[in-house]
Design a protein around this motif. Structure first.
Motif, PDB file in Angstrom:
ATOM      1  N   ALA A 258       0.834  -1.208   0.000  1.00  0.00           N
ATOM      2  CA  ALA A 258       0.000   0.000   0.000  1.00  0.00           C
ATOM      3  C   ALA A 258       0.866   1.254   0.000  1.00  0.00           C
ATOM      4  O   ALA A 258       1.970   1.270   0.557  1.00  0.00           O
ATOM      5  N   LEU A 259       0.375   2.340  -0.685  1.00  0.00           N
ATOM      6  CA  LEU A 259       1.069   3.621  -0.774  1.00  0.00           C
ATOM      7  C   LEU A 259       0.324   4.681   0.033  1.00  0.00           C
ATOM      8  O   LEU A 259      -0.919   4.748  -0.016  1.00  0.00           O
ATOM      9  N   GLU A 260       1.091   5.554   0.743  1.00  0.00           N
ATOM     10  CA  GLU A 260       0.497   6.640   1.527  1.00  0.00           C
ATOM     11  C   GLU A 260       0.461   7.913   0.702  1.00  0.00           C
ATOM     12  O   GLU A 260       1.259   8.079  -0.232  1.00  0.00           O
ATOM     13  N   HIS A 261      -0.450   8.874   1.069  1.00  0.00           N
ATOM     14  CA  HIS A 261      -0.484  10.151   0.350  1.00  0.00           C
ATOM     15  C   HIS A 261       0.645  11.024   0.870  1.00  0.00           C
ATOM     16  O   HIS A 261       1.000  10.983   2.055  1.00  0.00           O
ATOM     17  N   PRO A 262       1.248  11.873  -0.005  1.00  0.00           N
ATOM     18  CA  PRO A 262       2.364  12.712   0.419  1.00  0.00           C
ATOM     19  C   PRO A 262       1.883  13.887   1.267  1.00  0.00           C
ATOM     20  O   PRO A 262       0.707  14.297   1.193  1.00  0.00           O
ATOM     21  N   GLU A 263       2.780  14.448   2.076  1.00  0.00           N
ATOM     22  CA  GLU A 263       2.467  15.649   2.866  1.00  0.00           C
ATOM     23  C   GLU A 263       2.224  16.803   1.912  1.00  0.00           C
ATOM     24  O   GLU A 263       2.932  16.963   0.923  1.00  0.00           O
ATOM     25  N   ASN A 264       1.184  17.589   2.195  1.00  0.00           N
ATOM     26  CA  ASN A 264       0.750  18.716   1.353  1.00  0.00           C
ATOM     27  C   ASN A 264       0.305  18.219  -0.030  1.00  0.00           C
ATOM     28  O   ASN A 264       0.438  18.923  -1.028  1.00  0.00           O
ATOM     29  N   GLY A 265      -0.225  16.995  -0.047  1.00  0.00           N
ATOM     30  CA  GLY A 265      -0.671  16.447  -1.322  1.00  0.00           C
ATOM     31  C   GLY A 265      -1.799  15.450  -1.148  1.00  0.00           C
ATOM     32  O   GLY A 265      -2.325  15.245  -0.047  1.00  0.00           O
ATOM     33  N   HIS A 266      -2.173  14.792  -2.261  1.00  0.00           N
ATOM     34  CA  HIS A 266      -3.312  13.876  -2.282  1.00  0.00           C
ATOM     35  C   HIS A 266      -2.939  12.616  -3.082  1.00  0.00           C
ATOM     36  O   HIS A 266      -2.095  12.654  -3.974  1.00  0.00           O
ATOM     37  N   ARG A 267      -3.607  11.482  -2.749  1.00  0.00           N
ATOM     38  CA  ARG A 267      -3.444  10.220  -3.475  1.00  0.00           C
ATOM     39  C   ARG A 267      -4.789   9.843  -4.082  1.00  0.00           C
ATOM     40  O   ARG A 267      -5.828   9.930  -3.424  1.00  0.00           O
ATOM     41  N   PHE A 268      -4.758   9.367  -5.362  1.00  0.00           N
ATOM     42  CA  PHE A 268      -5.976   8.946  -6.055  1.00  0.00           C
ATOM     43  C   PHE A 268      -5.806   7.490  -6.478  1.00  0.00           C
ATOM     44  O   PHE A 268      -4.919   7.155  -7.271  1.00  0.00           O
ATOM     45  N   GLY A 269      -6.653   6.610  -5.937  1.00  0.00           N
ATOM     46  CA  GLY A 269      -6.580   5.185  -6.251  1.00  0.00           C
ATOM     47  C   GLY A 269      -6.199   4.375  -5.018  1.00  0.00           C
ATOM     48  O   GLY A 269      -5.230   4.705  -4.326  1.00  0.00           O
ATOM     49  N   THR A 270      -6.979   3.309  -4.748  1.00  0.00           N
ATOM     50  CA  THR A 270      -6.737   2.493  -3.560  1.00  0.00           C
ATOM     51  C   THR A 270      -6.384   1.045  -3.888  1.00  0.00           C
ATOM     52  O   THR A 270      -5.888   0.320  -3.032  1.00  0.00           O
ATOM     53  N   GLU A 271      -6.636   0.574  -5.150  1.00  0.00           N
ATOM     54  CA  GLU A 271      -6.338  -0.815  -5.504  1.00  0.00           C
ATOM     55  C   GLU A 271      -4.837  -0.981  -5.716  1.00  0.00           C
ATOM     56  O   GLU A 271      -4.190  -0.133  -6.328  1.00  0.00           O
ATOM     57  N   VAL A 272      -4.323  -2.128  -5.197  1.00  0.00           N
ATOM     58  CA  VAL A 272      -2.870  -2.326  -5.217  1.00  0.00           C
ATOM     59  C   VAL A 272      -2.496  -3.632  -5.921  1.00  0.00           C
ATOM     60  O   VAL A 272      -1.434  -4.184  -5.664  1.00  0.00           O
ATOM     61  N   THR A 273      -3.354  -4.152  -6.817  1.00  0.00           N
ATOM     62  CA  THR A 273      -3.031  -5.387  -7.550  1.00  0.00           C
ATOM     63  C   THR A 273      -2.410  -5.050  -8.905  1.00  0.00           C
ATOM     64  O   THR A 273      -2.358  -3.888  -9.317  1.00  0.00           O
ATOM     65  N   TYR A 274      -1.995  -6.122  -9.588  1.00  0.00           N
ATOM     66  CA  TYR A 274      -1.268  -5.989 -10.867  1.00  0.00           C
ATOM     67  C   TYR A 274      -1.981  -5.080 -11.861  1.00  0.00           C
ATOM     68  O   TYR A 274      -3.191  -5.189 -12.072  1.00  0.00           O
ATOM     69  N   ASN A 275      -1.213  -4.138 -12.438  1.00  0.00           N
ATOM     70  CA  ASN A 275      -1.654  -3.200 -13.475  1.00  0.00           C
ATOM     71  C   ASN A 275      -2.539  -2.078 -12.946  1.00  0.00           C
ATOM     72  O   ASN A 275      -2.988  -1.257 -13.743  1.00  0.00           O
ATOM     73  N   LYS A 276      -2.805  -2.035 -11.658  1.00  0.00           N
ATOM     74  CA  LYS A 276      -3.578  -0.927 -11.112  1.00  0.00           C
ATOM     75  C   LYS A 276      -2.687   0.295 -10.978  1.00  0.00           C
ATOM     76  O   LYS A 276      -1.487   0.190 -10.733  1.00  0.00           O
ATOM     77  N   VAL A 277      -3.297   1.513 -11.134  1.00  0.00           N
ATOM     78  CA  VAL A 277      -2.554   2.772 -11.157  1.00  0.00           C
ATOM     79  C   VAL A 277      -2.974   3.641  -9.983  1.00  0.00           C
ATOM     80  O   VAL A 277      -4.180   3.756  -9.672  1.00  0.00           O
ATOM     81  N   VAL A 278      -1.965   4.273  -9.329  1.00  0.00           N
ATOM     82  CA  VAL A 278      -2.198   5.249  -8.258  1.00  0.00           C
ATOM     83  C   VAL A 278      -1.569   6.567  -8.692  1.00  0.00           C
ATOM     84  O   VAL A 278      -0.419   6.578  -9.153  1.00  0.00           O
ATOM     85  N   LYS A 279      -2.336   7.680  -8.556  1.00  0.00           N
ATOM     86  CA  LYS A 279      -1.859   9.008  -8.960  1.00  0.00           C
ATOM     87  C   LYS A 279      -1.740   9.913  -7.750  1.00  0.00           C
ATOM     88  O   LYS A 279      -2.435   9.728  -6.743  1.00  0.00           O
TER      89      LYS A 279
END
Length: 617
Positions: A258-279
């Motif tokens: 799993a990936l955390e959102h950065p400080e002073n920023g935002h994360r888009f996307g919660t799925e962490v399986t093959y070929n899934k994308v997080v922005k």
């Protein structure tokens, strides 16, 4: 084997046809017997060893061929044992004996004995061991089946029947029985054992199946696509029960941490399986450092680098050569202005703003300098109206032309580029090609300005002009010519000669002196009263006459004067040579002229001078 040896010993003792003959033995030839053994009897007949040629040959009894000249040391090929049988032989030389025998249940098809002949061949045809008609041989094999009864039997009695059963995992098609017939042959096999099918074992999502045969005892293998792992056994086997072993596996996608959102920023996307994308994105005034988009890979790791949010800073803009910018704040939405120094042309933006992507809204401008005209290139001039010391703005252009005999190296039109005016050069023009010299040869060192050309003439011509010249500003200087070397007129060097020139296959008497050049051919004759002594033809070569067959210069010799009818002194011959004088006398009572009875005559080219006198009373 003991029986075979016993038979062989008996046969050796009983055969005596192929032996040496003494005075008391009889060796009569027989054409019929030889033909039965397959022989042609082509060797020489004899009665004693002295009849045979060659040190190694002797007069021996060669069976039905009679007494023949034979090499007793000649060898036959080693006989081969027949299938289901054996062969024994005592030797391979002349008279050697081979005895054949068969295994149990088989009999010979031909003679059991063969002998090595003088032709180095065995008598009779090689026999075969054929099955005894009273029994059948080994039972035939049926693929994937076995018969009832004793194994490893090599013979079966007539009437015996065998029952075949298909192996486990196979089913029967056709008649399962065969029997041994009275002819010693098994009945035809009409049984086929087919493999039982387990059906399609099934496919898996996000994977593939390897193996196309679904019958016993084949197997299939399952593999997953990249980014997926196999859950279950990868191999399934078709069993004799017509069932597949195990159960159908499945492919499960790979998971990334799993990936955390950065400080002073935002994360888009919660799925962490093959070929899934997080922005990732950042708050106003911040920009993403690292990867703004990451993808879960087939190896269970994220692509790119960890994302963080940093304060936006566009930094100093690119330098403004011959100019400057104003403003020291390079943060988000800060503005700076650009200016050029006096005398330089400003091309580009006058200001720029630091943007959200940490770049300036406009690139730094250009401050272009002016060009000063000094002088035109050597051997050239400006086609436009410009003067020395004139300043050209960036982008302005002038045209250059070259003087006659010079060519432009570079662009005709040159443009002022930020203070630089790259003028072309006017170089001497090269010559277009080699000079041409009729009836001669030319060698050049090149075609560039200053190159040297050397001239020479072919045989029979002389050079008129300079031997060498140079290429000067695109053209060759003074060019020479090759003038023919004329041969002298033969009638000027040979007295009383007459000349005819060969032209178009015929000789002509009318020609110009200039026609007597290299290769000219003439026919020589003499004036009346003279005779030609020497060659009749000549050819002009390099200004000299060359006579045929290597002869010397011809001569026109004056003809002699005849003396028939002329009363001359008795000491003269019948002919008088040119320029010779004789005395002419008249008979008694006659005179040439009044009071004159004789006169002196001169021979001139076959004629008397004066003419023949007349004697009168």
């Amino acid at each position: 084997m003991a029986i075979q040896l016993e038979i062989f010993a008996w046969a050796v003792l009983t055969v005596c046809v192929y032996t040496s003959a003494d005075s008391g033995s009889v060796c009569a030839p027989s054409t019929a017997a030889a033909a039965a053994e397959g022989r042609s009897c082509s060797r020489k007949r004899c009665t004693a060893d002295s009849d045979c040629r060659g040190r190694n040959k002797r007069c021996l009894c060669d069976g039905p061929c009679g007494m023949s000249c034979v090499n007793p040391n000649g060898t036959c090929r080693e006989p081969e044992a027949p299938t289901h049988g054996a062969v024994l032989f005592d030797r391979l030389t002349f008279g050697g004996l081979a005895v054949y025998s068969c295994d149990d249940g088989h009999v010979l098809s031909e003679q059991a004995q063969r002998q090595c002949t003088g032709d180095r061949e065995w008598t009779w045809q090689a026999p075969e061991c054929i099955r005894n008609s009273t029994t059948c041989g080994e039972a035939p094999e049926v693929v994937h089946a076995m018969y009832d009864g004793e194994r490893r039997r090599v013979s079966f009695d007539v009437g015996e029947r065998l029952l075949y059963r298909c192996n486990s995992g196979f089913y029967r098609i056709g008649q399962p029985y065969i029997y041994c017939g009275e002819n010693g042959q098994w009945s035809s096999v009409q049984l086929t054992c087919k493999a039982r099918s387990c059906g399609n074992p099934g496919d898996i999502a996000n994977g593939r199946r390897e193996g196309l045969l679904f019958t016993y005892p084949n197997r299939v293998t399952y593999r997953c696509n990249p980014g997926y792992t196999l859950q279950g056994r990868p191999v399934r086997v078709c069993l004799s029960t017509q069932q597949w072993s195990g159960s159908l596996p499945h492919c499960q996608p790979v998971s990334c941490p799993a990936l955390e959102h950065p400080e002073n920023g935002h994360r888009f996307g919660t799925e962490v399986t093959y070929n899934k994308v997080v922005k990732f994105s950042c708050s106003t005034g911040y920009i993403v450092r690292g990867s703004a988009e990451r993808t879960c890979g087939a190896d269970g790791t994220w692509s790119g680098e960890e994302a963080s949010c940093a304060v936006i800073n566009c930094g100093e803009p690119d330098p403004v050569w011959n100019g400057y910018w104003e403003g020291r704040d390079y943060g988000h939405r800060a503005e700076i202005s650009f200016s050029c120094r006096r005398g330089f042309l400003h091309v580009g933006a006058t200001s720029a703003v630091c943007q959200d992507d940490e770049t300036w809204s406009s690139p730094s401008p250009h401050c272009f300098g002016k060009c000063e005209i000094e002088r035109p290139p050597s051997h050239g001039s400006f086609s436009s109206r410009v003067y020395s010391g004139q300043l050209l703005s960036h982008g302005d252009s002038v045209e250059v032309t070259c003087d006659a005999g010079y060519q432009l190296e570079g662009d005709r039109r040159v443009t002022c580029d930020n203070g630089t005016l790259a003028l072309p050069a006017c170089n001497p023009r090269p010559c277009d090609g080699m000079p041409v010299l009729d009836d001669g040869e030319v060698e050049v060192t090149g075609l560039a300005h200053g190159s040297l050309a050397t001239f020479s003439c072919v045989r029979g011509f002389r050079l008129d002009g300079p031997r060498q010249t140079t290429c000067y500003l695109g053209s060759w200087r003074t060019l020479p010519s090759c003038q023919p070397i004329l041969c002298p007129q033969l009638d000027e060097i040979v007295d009383d000669a007459r000349i005819h020139l060969l032209r178009d296959g015929s000789y002509e008497s009318f020609f110009q002196k200039n026609d007597l050049k290299q290769g000219a051919e003439v026919l020589i004759s003499c004036a009346p009263g003279t005779t030609l002594q020497g060659p009749r033809k000549a050819e002009c070569d390099d200004g000299q006459w060359v006579y045929r067959a290597g002869q010397g210069q011809p001569v026109c010799s004056p003809d002699p004067c005849p003396v028939n009818g002329v009363n001359i002194q008795s000491d003269h011959p019948d002919e008088v040579r040119h320029a010779e004088r004789v005395t002419f006398r008249c008979a008694d009572g006659f005179e040439v002229e009044p009071g004159q009875t004789q006169i002196t005559l001169t021979c001139e080219r076959g004629q008397w001078t004066p003419q023949n006198p007349t004697c009168t009373e």
